[in-house]
Design a protein around this motif. Sequence first.
Motif, PDB file in Angstrom:
ATOM      1  N   ILE A 208       5.720 -20.712  11.345  1.00 44.21           N
ATOM      2  CA  ILE A 208       5.582 -20.410  12.766  1.00 44.21           C
ATOM      3  C   ILE A 208       5.057 -21.645  13.480  1.00 44.21           C
ATOM      4  O   ILE A 208       4.036 -22.223  13.081  1.00 44.21           O
ATOM      5  N   GLU A 209       5.760 -22.044  14.508  1.00 35.45           N
ATOM      6  CA  GLU A 209       5.327 -23.172  15.332  1.00 35.45           C
ATOM      7  C   GLU A 209       4.431 -22.665  16.456  1.00 35.45           C
ATOM      8  O   GLU A 209       4.764 -21.717  17.159  1.00 35.45           O
ATOM      9  N   ILE A 210       3.304 -23.322  16.631  1.00 38.54           N
ATOM     10  CA  ILE A 210       2.364 -22.977  17.698  1.00 38.54           C
ATOM     11  C   ILE A 210       2.032 -24.267  18.439  1.00 38.54           C
ATOM     12  O   ILE A 210       1.611 -25.249  17.818  1.00 38.54           O
ATOM     13  N   GLY A 211       2.246 -24.282  19.720  1.00 44.63           N
ATOM     14  CA  GLY A 211       2.007 -25.532  20.435  1.00 44.63           C
ATOM     15  C   GLY A 211       1.966 -25.359  21.935  1.00 44.63           C
ATOM     16  O   GLY A 211       2.128 -24.261  22.475  1.00 44.63           O
ATOM     17  N   GLY A 212       1.746 -26.456  22.596  1.00 46.83           N
ATOM     18  CA  GLY A 212       1.708 -26.462  24.049  1.00 46.83           C
ATOM     19  C   GLY A 212       1.901 -27.865  24.572  1.00 46.83           C
ATOM     20  O   GLY A 212       1.786 -28.861  23.838  1.00 46.83           O
ATOM     21  N   ALA A 213       2.192 -27.954  25.852  1.00 48.21           N
ATOM     22  CA  ALA A 213       2.408 -29.254  26.488  1.00 48.21           C
ATOM     23  C   ALA A 213       2.025 -29.161  27.950  1.00 48.21           C
ATOM     24  O   ALA A 213       2.142 -28.105  28.574  1.00 48.21           O
ATOM     25  N   VAL A 214       1.559 -30.271  28.477  1.00 45.22           N
ATOM     26  CA  VAL A 214       1.272 -30.366  29.904  1.00 45.22           C
ATOM     27  C   VAL A 214       1.890 -31.666  30.411  1.00 45.22           C
ATOM     28  O   VAL A 214       1.752 -32.718  29.793  1.00 45.22           O
ATOM     29  N   ARG A 215       2.606 -31.556  31.512  1.00 43.47           N
ATOM     30  CA  ARG A 215       3.160 -32.721  32.198  1.00 43.47           C
ATOM     31  C   ARG A 215       2.710 -32.645  33.646  1.00 43.47           C
ATOM     32  O   ARG A 215       2.913 -31.629  34.311  1.00 43.47           O
ATOM     33  N   SER A 216       2.107 -33.718  34.107  1.00 40.73           N
ATOM     34  CA  SER A 216       1.566 -33.718  35.464  1.00 40.73           C
ATOM     35  C   SER A 216       1.936 -35.022  36.160  1.00 40.73           C
ATOM     36  O   SER A 216       2.016 -36.079  35.528  1.00 40.73           O
ATOM     37  N   ARG A 217       2.167 -34.911  37.468  1.00 39.66           N
ATOM     38  CA  ARG A 217       2.408 -36.119  38.243  1.00 39.66           C
ATOM     39  C   ARG A 217       1.622 -36.045  39.546  1.00 39.66           C
ATOM     40  O   ARG A 217       1.393 -34.984  40.096  1.00 39.66           O
ATOM     41  N   TYR A 218       1.204 -37.222  40.011  1.00 38.42           N
ATOM     42  CA  TYR A 218       0.514 -37.334  41.293  1.00 38.42           C
ATOM     43  C   TYR A 218       1.338 -38.237  42.193  1.00 38.42           C
ATOM     44  O   TYR A 218       1.576 -39.397  41.875  1.00 38.42           O
ATOM     45  N   ARG A 219       1.796 -37.688  43.313  1.00 40.99           N
ATOM     46  CA  ARG A 219       2.629 -38.447  44.246  1.00 40.99           C
ATOM     47  C   ARG A 219       1.710 -39.232  45.183  1.00 40.99           C
ATOM     48  O   ARG A 219       1.177 -38.687  46.157  1.00 40.99           O
ATOM     49  N   PHE A 220       1.503 -40.505  44.859  1.00 36.40           N
ATOM     50  CA  PHE A 220       0.528 -41.281  45.616  1.00 36.40           C
ATOM     51  C   PHE A 220       1.102 -41.954  46.859  1.00 36.40           C
ATOM     52  O   PHE A 220       0.345 -42.445  47.702  1.00 36.40           O
ATOM     53  N   HIS A 221       2.424 -41.980  46.983  1.00 39.46           N
ATOM     54  CA  HIS A 221       3.020 -42.524  48.206  1.00 39.46           C
ATOM     55  C   HIS A 221       4.386 -41.878  48.415  1.00 39.46           C
ATOM     56  O   HIS A 221       5.148 -41.708  47.467  1.00 39.46           O
ATOM     57  N   GLN A 222       4.668 -41.537  49.677  1.00 39.87           N
ATOM     58  CA  GLN A 222       5.937 -40.867  49.967  1.00 39.87           C
ATOM     59  C   GLN A 222       6.376 -41.193  51.379  1.00 39.87           C
ATOM     60  O   GLN A 222       5.569 -41.302  52.306  1.00 39.87           O
ATOM     61  N   THR A 223       7.677 -41.403  51.531  1.00 37.95           N
ATOM     62  CA  THR A 223       8.311 -41.554  52.835  1.00 37.95           C
ATOM     63  C   THR A 223       9.412 -40.493  52.918  1.00 37.95           C
ATOM     64  O   THR A 223       9.659 -39.786  51.943  1.00 37.95           O
ATOM     65  N   PRO A 224      10.096 -40.371  54.036  1.00 36.51           N
ATOM     66  CA  PRO A 224      11.185 -39.383  54.098  1.00 36.51           C
ATOM     67  C   PRO A 224      12.275 -39.585  53.045  1.00 36.51           C
ATOM     68  O   PRO A 224      12.962 -38.632  52.677  1.00 36.51           O
ATOM     69  N   ASP A 225      12.420 -40.807  52.519  1.00 37.38           N
ATOM     70  CA  ASP A 225      13.497 -41.082  51.566  1.00 37.38           C
ATOM     71  C   ASP A 225      13.029 -41.496  50.179  1.00 37.38           C
ATOM     72  O   ASP A 225      13.837 -41.528  49.245  1.00 37.38           O
ATOM     73  N   THR A 226      11.754 -41.846  50.020  1.00 41.15           N
ATOM     74  CA  THR A 226      11.288 -42.348  48.736  1.00 41.15           C
ATOM     75  C   THR A 226      10.011 -41.644  48.301  1.00 41.15           C
ATOM     76  O   THR A 226       9.295 -41.063  49.113  1.00 41.15           O
ATOM     77  N   ALA A 227       9.731 -41.727  47.009  1.00 38.92           N
ATOM     78  CA  ALA A 227       8.496 -41.162  46.460  1.00 38.92           C
ATOM     79  C   ALA A 227       8.069 -41.995  45.259  1.00 38.92           C
ATOM     80  O   ALA A 227       8.908 -42.471  44.479  1.00 38.92           O
ATOM     81  N   HIS A 228       6.741 -42.159  45.114  1.00 42.55           N
ATOM     82  CA  HIS A 228       6.164 -42.910  44.005  1.00 42.55           C
ATOM     83  C   HIS A 228       5.157 -42.010  43.300  1.00 42.55           C
ATOM     84  O   HIS A 228       4.246 -41.472  43.939  1.00 42.55           O
ATOM     85  N   ASP A 229       5.322 -41.857  41.988  1.00 39.68           N
ATOM     86  CA  ASP A 229       4.501 -40.926  41.228  1.00 39.68           C
ATOM     87  C   ASP A 229       3.776 -41.621  40.082  1.00 39.68           C
ATOM     88  O   ASP A 229       4.349 -42.483  39.401  1.00 39.68           O
ATOM     89  N   ALA A 230       2.532 -41.215  39.861  1.00 40.28           N
ATOM     90  CA  ALA A 230       1.820 -41.537  38.621  1.00 40.28           C
ATOM     91  C   ALA A 230       1.945 -40.316  37.719  1.00 40.28           C
ATOM     92  O   ALA A 230       1.765 -39.177  38.171  1.00 40.28           O
TER      93      ALA A 230
END
Length: 462
Positions: A208-230
């Motif tokens: 039996i496989e038991i596990g978990g995962a977390v993926r998170s991003r922080y959008r530190f800069h955004q314009t109407p056409d672009t986005a930058h994420d950490a």
Amino acid sequence: MVWHKLRVLGATVALGSLLALGGGAVAQDVLTVEEMRIAAGQSLKAGKSAQAEALAQALLGRDRNDLTALLIRGRALRDLGRLTEARQMMRRAWRLSNNVADKYAAALITAQVLSSQGKRTRAQLWLRRAAQHAPNDALRARAERDFGYVKQQNPWKTDLTFTFAPNSNINNGSARDRSRLNYAISEILFGEPIEYDLTAEAQAIAGIEIGGAVRSRYRFHQTPDTAHDAKFALSYRTFSITDDLGDSDVSGSDFAFGSASLGYGYRRFVLDKKGEFAADVEAGQSWYGGNRYASFLRTQVQQSLYLSPRQQLRFGGEAERQWGQATSDRDLIGLSASITQAFASGNSGFAGLYLTSTQSPDANIEYSEVRLRTGLALRKPVMGAQIQFGLGASWREYDVSRDSRDGRQDKRIFADVTATFKDIDYYGFNPALTLSASRTNSNVGLYDVNRVGLSIGIKSAF
């Protein structure tokens, strides 16, 4: 004394409202408690937040546990920008709520206050509470709509996954019990190919496989056409063995695998927002069996394009450099192309082609692979569940193999079906079951692999 002030304030507000409307009638000199609640609610609805707050405060002077007054004052304080006070009101309101309608109202206003404070992740949690306690479908739809708006405004996005999956082959072991000895050693020692018995650890082990995962991003800069994420990701899975391995000291944790990574992501709308370009860079470390396995640096680029409202094309590439601690160094290059099609029936289909090539100082792990995958998602539920099918095949070629003079060729087919139970909803999450099966046929018996697994998880309903 307090009740006297309440009567005077009620009379003053009622008279002021009548005069503002130009009425010539004389206001009554006393408002009942219920009439004041109605007047406070109407003031709030009319955008007279200060007046609504004053009325609600007078009601709370009479009864500090007046739930309606708490709700009205909390919302009015939020509209007035007095957010700390508004949050205090809503804490009390939530504690006093004892039915679904009250809980819905308290959760919804709490989410509005938190969102105004910039605490949008917490606001999303309270909107899930509101959806859970919604008295009817229309109010639930409003909570879901507000959730979508707050989600778009939130610079943080976090995805959590949990896995509980019975699996017939947790160690990627062979489906056979015998294989050929290294051909070079076999020819030197015996002059011909020699077969040998595989150990229990080299054969497929059920567990039996038991596990978990977390993926998170922080959008530190955004314009109407672009986005930058950490970006940040963390995953771990371990196993519990269900097979009887006799005297073997193998444990499920011997096959445990984990990874951690940090990265940067870039997004840009192109072609008048008919497409999106995405680029990601990620660096991380993996562990196997509790020991460091490999460090890696991965780069991915992808371009999506809507050919029509119902048809989307994606194509991209990736490159990865791996520095091994318990494995060999390796470089990987991959290309991909896929198409998603929504049909007039409401069903949707998917098809993808993936090409991969690796290079390494250890020629035995270098390979080239072609993989095809298709999928179909049904619009109409089947016995209350949304159904999605997947089917695929891959061909992997190793030019060099220590087990065969002709190299190694693996042919794999795989299929899965996922059922998401929309009728079972808890705080906006639905349970999902995925049944998967795969079979790998290799010219080297050690790498013949069969696997059947059942994964139990959850999916967000909105």
